[in-house]
Design an enzyme around this catalytic site. Structure first.
Site, PDB file in Angstrom:
ATOM      1  N   CYS A  55       0.883  -1.163   0.000  1.00  0.00           N
ATOM      2  CA  CYS A  55       0.000   0.000   0.000  1.00  0.00           C
ATOM      3  C   CYS A  55       0.918   1.210   0.000  1.00  0.00           C
ATOM      4  O   CYS A  55       2.129   1.059  -0.200  1.00  0.00           O
ATOM      5  CB  CYS A  55      -0.995  -0.035   1.163  1.00  0.00           C
ATOM      6  SG  CYS A  55      -0.283   0.077   2.801  1.00  0.00           S
ATOM      7  N   HIS A  67      14.983 -14.680  10.665  1.00  0.00           N
ATOM      8  CA  HIS A  67      14.701 -14.641  12.103  1.00  0.00           C
ATOM      9  C   HIS A  67      13.223 -14.756  12.446  1.00  0.00           C
ATOM     10  O   HIS A  67      12.881 -15.229  13.529  1.00  0.00           O
ATOM     11  CB  HIS A  67      15.241 -13.336  12.709  1.00  0.00           C
ATOM     12  CG  HIS A  67      16.735 -13.298  12.785  1.00  0.00           C
ATOM     13  ND1 HIS A  67      17.414 -12.320  13.473  1.00  0.00           N
ATOM     14  CD2 HIS A  67      17.687 -14.123  12.254  1.00  0.00           C
ATOM     15  CE1 HIS A  67      18.728 -12.539  13.368  1.00  0.00           C
ATOM     16  NE2 HIS A  67      18.915 -13.616  12.623  1.00  0.00           N
TER      17      HIS A  67
HETATM   18  C1  RB5 Z   1      -3.934   5.375   0.713  1.00  0.00           C
HETATM   19  O1  RB5 Z   1      -3.975   6.741   0.525  1.00  0.00           O
HETATM   20  C2  RB5 Z   1      -3.019   5.026   1.881  1.00  0.00           C
HETATM   21  O2  RB5 Z   1      -3.590   5.434   3.085  1.00  0.00           O
HETATM   22  C3  RB5 Z   1      -2.744   3.552   1.902  1.00  0.00           C
HETATM   23  O3  RB5 Z   1      -2.148   3.189   0.695  1.00  0.00           O
HETATM   24  C4  RB5 Z   1      -1.802   3.060   2.969  1.00  0.00           C
HETATM   25  O4  RB5 Z   1      -0.652   3.842   3.043  1.00  0.00           O
HETATM   26  C5  RB5 Z   1      -2.398   2.830   4.287  1.00  0.00           C
HETATM   27  O5  RB5 Z   1      -1.753   2.367   5.243  1.00  0.00           O
END
Ligand code: RB5
Length: 149
Positions: free
Chosen positions: A70, A103
């Site tokens: 993400c 680990h």
């Molecule tokens: C999306 O904007 C962002 O919040 C997501 O990709 C991530 O970083 C969340 O933890």
């Protein structure tokens, strides 16, 4: 169905989408079969909607290893670590990727799509997939992770 060791699962939200596509290309060039859980564009989505299906499948043994992304790597990692048999490691550099396997016997690597380069992300994934757990004293420690008080 348990997948072969050369099959790996991958998932991201929009913040990790471009990096996911790059890693899929590199994995295929390296001979891996890739199961892509999405997302399929940079349109804004909620990361749990894509991370839960992958983590659930790793949890029940359908894949030995997974890759999640993400923007920061945090939300994806937090979601995946809700599963009893998942150990998802947020990695920012190659040393962390290696240690997460040696680990911690991590079975999912979580990458911050907005904060590392594509090439560094691929190096981390490559090392994660090609490093073994050391066992021994580390097995004892991993066994204690679920010992909630
Ligand atoms: C999306 O904007 C962002 O919040 C997501 O990709 C991530 O970083 C969340 O933890």
């Amino acid at each position: 169905m348990t997948q072969s060791i050369k099959t790996v699962a991958i998932a991201s939200d929009h913040g990790g989408y471009a990096m996911k596509q790059f890693i899929i290309k590199k994995l295929k060039e390296d001979g891996w079969q890739v199961v892509d859980y999405g997302t399929d564009s940079e349109k804004s989505v909620d990361y749990p909607d894509y991370i839960h299906p992958l983590a659930s499948d790793v949890n029940i043994g359908n894949f030995p290893l997974g890759i999640i992304l993400c923007g920061s790597g945090n939300g994806a990692q937090m979601t995946a670590n809700k599963y009893e048999n998942v150990r998802a490691a947020l990695c920012w550099n190659t040393e962390q990727a290696i240690l997460s396997r040696q680990h911690n016997n991590a079975n999912i690597i979580s990458l911050p799509g907005r904060f590392v380069t594509m090439e560094d992300a691929w190096k981390m994934v490559y090392l994660f997939l090609n490093t073994s757990f050391e066992g021994g004293r580390h097995q004892q420690r991993v066994d204690k992770i679920s010992n909630l008080r």
